[in-house]
Write a protein that holds these residues in place. Structure first.
Motif, PDB file in Angstrom:
ATOM      1  N   UNK A   1       0.836  -1.202   0.000  1.00 27.27           N
ATOM      2  CA  UNK A   1       0.000   0.000   0.000  1.00 27.27           C
ATOM      3  C   UNK A   1       0.870   1.251   0.000  1.00 27.27           C
ATOM      4  N   UNK A   2       1.972   1.208   0.731  1.00 29.61           N
ATOM      5  CA  UNK A   2       2.869   2.366   0.782  1.00 29.61           C
ATOM      6  C   UNK A   2       3.872   2.335  -0.363  1.00 29.61           C
ATOM      7  N   UNK A   3       4.244   1.134  -0.763  1.00 32.44           N
ATOM      8  CA  UNK A   3       5.182   1.018  -1.886  1.00 32.44           C
ATOM      9  C   UNK A   3       4.556   1.644  -3.127  1.00 32.44           C
ATOM     10  N   UNK A   4       3.238   1.504  -3.243  1.00 34.99           N
ATOM     11  CA  UNK A   4       2.439   2.203  -4.260  1.00 34.99           C
ATOM     12  C   UNK A   4       2.937   1.979  -5.682  1.00 34.99           C
ATOM     13  N   UNK A   5       3.139   0.711  -6.025  1.00 32.60           N
ATOM     14  CA  UNK A   5       3.577   0.385  -7.387  1.00 32.60           C
ATOM     15  C   UNK A   5       2.487   0.605  -8.419  1.00 32.60           C
ATOM     16  N   UNK A   6       1.255   0.859  -7.954  1.00 32.41           N
ATOM     17  CA  UNK A   6       0.119   0.920  -8.877  1.00 32.41           C
ATOM     18  C   UNK A   6      -0.109   2.316  -9.461  1.00 32.41           C
ATOM     19  N   UNK A   7       0.473   3.326  -8.830  1.00 38.32           N
ATOM     20  CA  UNK A   7       0.246   4.701  -9.312  1.00 38.32           C
ATOM     21  C   UNK A   7       1.578   5.346  -9.678  1.00 38.32           C
ATOM     22  N   UNK A   8       1.483   6.451 -10.385  1.00 38.30           N
ATOM     23  CA  UNK A   8       2.710   7.179 -10.735  1.00 38.30           C
ATOM     24  C   UNK A   8       3.399   7.610  -9.443  1.00 38.30           C
ATOM     25  N   UNK A   9       4.740   7.601  -9.398  1.00 42.28           N
ATOM     26  CA  UNK A   9       5.447   7.946  -8.153  1.00 42.28           C
ATOM     27  C   UNK A   9       4.978   9.274  -7.571  1.00 42.28           C
ATOM     28  N   UNK A  10       4.678  10.243  -8.423  1.00 30.82           N
ATOM     29  CA  UNK A  10       4.270  11.557  -7.907  1.00 30.82           C
ATOM     30  C   UNK A  10       2.879  11.518  -7.267  1.00 30.82           C
ATOM     31  N   UNK A  11       2.121  10.441  -7.533  1.00 30.78           N
ATOM     32  CA  UNK A  11       0.756  10.360  -6.996  1.00 30.78           C
ATOM     33  C   UNK A  11       0.687   9.546  -5.710  1.00 30.78           C
ATOM     34  N   UNK A  12       1.808   8.965  -5.274  1.00 31.88           N
ATOM     35  CA  UNK A  12       1.792   8.140  -4.057  1.00 31.88           C
ATOM     36  C   UNK A  12       1.519   9.016  -2.840  1.00 31.88           C
ATOM     37  N   UNK A  13       0.868   8.452  -1.820  1.00 29.05           N
ATOM     38  CA  UNK A  13       0.396   9.295  -0.713  1.00 29.05           C
ATOM     39  C   UNK A  13       1.528   9.982   0.030  1.00 29.05           C
TER      40      UNK A  13
END
Lengths: 468, 352
Positions: B99-111
């Motif tokens: 969830x934090x690694x956030x491989x699913x969204x663009x890096x700039x969109x990670x929380x």
């Protein structure tokens, strides 16, 4: 055991291996018969006795009908077969439906019928219709009984088409048992190609569409109108690819073993009328209903009103054949009305009066037929009427807000599917053919297997028609 | 089709086996190129003697299974920028799972990047790894936290942690016969042998092989499970007793406190968007974290409400993608935005 499972491939390899080891036709048939019962019993061995009962009954009854010259006795025997076969269906498939439907009436007198814990035996609707058609054909004198019990049992239990059709009639299959069925390389090659096409339809197309369709139909009220429209088209694709995929796998497996099974689908979504749709969709069932229900009811020989009534009755029962629920009955009734309206339309409106619509008549006919089919699928797929109404509410709500989900894989599959249908229509309703060399075909088959590995949604999805 | 037909004709003079090989190789090469350019990168995982595997530094990551990402890992092998201290020097070290690694969204969109953007001069160093859970974080922080000099450690938790607590086999925080909690670190042994080396080489050099190998592994595992269920029966679902879980979290928290850095937990739940109104998908787990927070007086940032509010306002879920199940799986850009803003506000209060 489903065709798209690992155990089926192992099972089929064993059957082929066993057939290859013998040159005697009787041994081959024994192998196929035993294999067919193993195939069926893999799901629940106890139900093998049910299919055996149905087989024994119709073998004896048909034999006696053939041997008897007394019309009364013949009729009585036929009645006996019908009662037993339909009785099996009534008990195993419709008991709870009938009891549940009676509840509003029986509740008035204070009787609440119990819910029986009955497991629906897989394929019961298919093999019951097969055995019934055999007995009726023998009664009509259009079919000679099978030469031996083993041959008849193989006709009923032949595993490629046992659990989800095509519904094979005795007149299609039993004459094939007059000749030998050695393994022939040409049959294996063609059968494998057809099986692969069916496998791709099921695994890559139908199962991908199911990932999207299932959640949307489970709770349509939370999805946007556009998503519901997309899911409805996706369901039309899913049920077609699921069932026609199964049928192609069945026909392909049958061909590998040297047997011909009837075609079950011919690009139904290219139909220009609902009548044409039923000539292209689940052909073995619509043919069965026509020959064993519609025609005996009088068909179109007793005036227009009786014709419409016969169409409606046939389709009502056809709907109920699919499932023991009122939404299937409603689905059948709508198709019955659709067929009657089309018959009325074509009888009253002569083709030459359509000439001024020529430019538009074909696309308009196609669009109306497709939309009608789509709307009726809502009743077929929805768990009950309230879900169906909720679904229509989303479809026709002008500003239906909700979750927007445009599943990329579904858009891809539907685009490919539409492309194939258009290409077939452009070729004058002929299937696409790739006139490549043998090595190119082998390479394409390997490519397909790779694409399945890479893009099929994993998880064993049973075929939709297994529940019928 | 004509080009293919002409090529097929041109190859017609060669022996069938050669023709077939040419077509297969050409197809594989095209697929490899397509995957590599747009859909999947070759594996960047290497063996790690403690954690089993780690991601190579400066590796190009393209994933399209769920959402879509093109990114390059930093010099520590994480999906984050290089650590650059801000003017104020306030630094948060984030540990978490996928969830934090956030491989699913663009890096700039990670929380964590959103939180950096909305928070004033706070740097968040993201060291999250998919598949990890609390015992991994504890072990990793014990060895690495001091390297980053954090002012605060943010531990992201979610519903899956409890399941891993009861079923996880690698890193386990377990109780011995004397009721003392202890860490079990597996220390995996690196496989040797030519087949392993060949597989690793192929995975590091081929997108197609990486993709096919991962999918085949999933398929085989599923088939094994299915056949096991058929012949052995369906195992009883493992129940995670809430009281055990609280105790487990409490004992872990005591260990986290030994790091000497303020600890804040960030709970990101799964949401049932198909319910009306939407609600947490795992209410037991949600209650467990709340119970843990109130009993142990830990600082828990619960993102449940912000995700529910975001859904109520937009009508669109904060989880799921158009190429996976909408409403399920990992957070999408909308979910990351909601959690990132919420986190920024919370961190501003805690790091004035």
């Amino acid at each position: 055991m489903i065709f798209s499972s690992t155990e089926f491939f192992l099972f089929f390899a064993c059957i082929i291996g066993a057939l290859a080891l013998t040159s005697r036709e009787s041994v081959r048939r024994n192998v196929l018969l035993v294999g067919s019962y193993v195939f069926y019993g893999w799901w629940d061995w106890r139900f093998c006795f049910l299919i055996l009962f149905s087989t024994v009954l119709d073998y004896i009854v048909a034999g006696n009908i053939h041997a008897s010259s007394s019309p009364r006795k013949r009729k009585l025997l036929l009645l006996c077969s019908m009662v037993a076969n339909l009785g099996l269906l009534a008990v195993f498939k419709y008991a709870n439906f009938i009891l549940g439907s009676l509840e509003p009436l029986s509740g008035v007198i204070g009787f609440h019928p119990p819910h029986l814990s009955i497991v629906l035996p897989i394929g019961i609707s298919f093999y019951t219709f097969q055995t019934m058609s055999y007995t009726i054909d023998v009664y009509r004198g259009s079919l000679r009984p099978a030469r031996s019990f083993r041959d008849f049992a193989l006709f009923v239990a032949f595993f490629p088409q046992l659990v989800a059709g095509p519904i094979v009639r005795g007149s299609d299959f039993i004459p094939q048992l007059e000749r030998e069925h050695p393994l022939v390389p040409e049959n294996i090659r063609k059968g494998l190609a057809q099986f692969t096409v069916g496998f791709v339809k099921k695994i890559l197309f139908a199962d991908t569409l199911a990932v999207f369709v299932d959640p949307v139909f489970a709770t349509p009220e939370v999805y946007s109108s556009m998503t519901c429209w997309l899911a409805l088209v996706a369901y039309a694709g899913q049920i077609y690819y699921d069932f026609s995929g199964y049928s192609e796998m069945a026909i392909g497996a049958g061909r590998i073993l040297g047997y011909e099974l009837p075609t079950n689908f011919r690009h139904p979504y290219n139909s220009l009328s609902i009548t044409e749709f039923w000539r292209r969709w689940h052909i073995s069932l619509s043919g069965w209903l026509r020959d064993y229900l519609y025609v005996p009811l009088g068909g179109n020989r007793k005036g227009p009103v009786r014709t419409y009534a016969n169409l409606l009755t046939t389709m009502l029962l056809g709907g109920a054949w699919h499932g023991a629920a009122w939404n299937f009955v409603a689905w059948g009734a709508m198709h019955g009305v659709g067929l009657a309206v089309h018959k009325f339309w074509t009888a009253k409106l002569r083709p030459d009066s359509l000439s001024r619509f020529d430019l538009w008549s074909r696309p308009l006919s196609w669009a109306l037929t497709f939309l009608f089919t789509l709307f009726t699928w809502v009743f077929f797929r929805a768990a009950n009427f309230s879900v169906a109404w909720a679904y229509f509410g989303r479809l026709f709500h002008p500003n239906a807000a909700g979750i927007q989900w445009y599943y990329v894989q579904v858009l891809t599959v539907l685009t490919i599917g539409a492309g194939i249908h258009i290409a077939v229509a452009a070729r004058g309703d002929r299937d696409l053919r790739l006139d490549f060399s043998e090595p190119m075909h082998v390479a394409l088959a390997m490519g397909m297997i790779l694409m399945i590995l890479l893009y099929a949604p994993f998880g064993s999805n049973p075929f939709i028609y297994f529940q019928f | 089709m004509k080009v293919v037909g002409a090529a097929d004709e041109a190859l017609g003079k060669l022996p069938p086996i050669v023709q077939c090989s040419v077509w297969v190789m050409s197809g594989l090469l095209c697929l490899e190129l397509l995957l590599r350019v747009a859909l999947v990168s070759p594996s960047a995982q290497v063996f790690d003697p403690t954690y089993g595997s780690r991601t190579l530094p400066h590796a190009r990551i393209i994933q399209s299974d769920e959402g879509y990402t093109r990114a390059i890992t930093n010099s520590d092998g994480y999906l984050d920028d290089e650590a650059t201290p801000t003017a104020s020097g306030r630094r948060v070290l984030l540990v978490g799972d996928s969830y934090s690694e956030a491989k699913q969204v663009a890096p700039s969109a990670a929380f964590h990047r959103i939180a950096e953007q909305y928070g004033a001069d706070i740097e968040i160093i993201n060291t999250a790894r998919g598949g990890w859970y609390q015992p991994h974080y504890l072990h990793w922080l014990g060895e690495n936290a001091s390297k980053y000099h954090p002012d605060l450690i943010l531990i992201q938790v979610n519903d899956g942690d409890l399941l891993q607590f009861s079923t996880g086999e690698n890193f386990r925080w377990t109780r011995d016969e004397h009721s003392a909690w202890a860490m079990r670190v597996p220390h995996p042994i690196q496989p040797t042998g030519s087949s392993y080396r060949l597989r690793q080489w192929m995975m590091h050099h081929s997108s197609l092989f990486t993709f096919a190998y991962r999918r085949a592994k999933i398929l085989l595992t599923q088939e094994e499970q299915r056949l096991k269920h058929k012949f052995v029966g369906v195992p009883e679902p493992s129940s995670s007793d809430s009281s055990d879980a609280v105790e487990w979290m409490r004992s872990l928290h005591a260990e986290f406190l030994r790091l000497g850095v303020p600890i804040v937990y960030l709970y990101i739940p799964q949401i049932s968007y198909d319910k009306t109104p939407a609600e947490p998908k795992y209410p037991d787990s949600w209650r467990m974290y709340q119970e843990f927070a109130s009993d142990t007086e830990v600082d828990l940032l619960d993102a449940t409400e912000v995700l529910l509010n975001s859904f109520a306002e937009s009508g669109q879920p904060g989880h799921g993608f158009h190429n996976s199940v909408m409403g399920g799986g990992h957070m999408n850009a909308r979910g990351h935005l909601a959690v990132g803003r919420f986190l920024a506000t919370a961190l501003r209060e805690r790091l004035p």
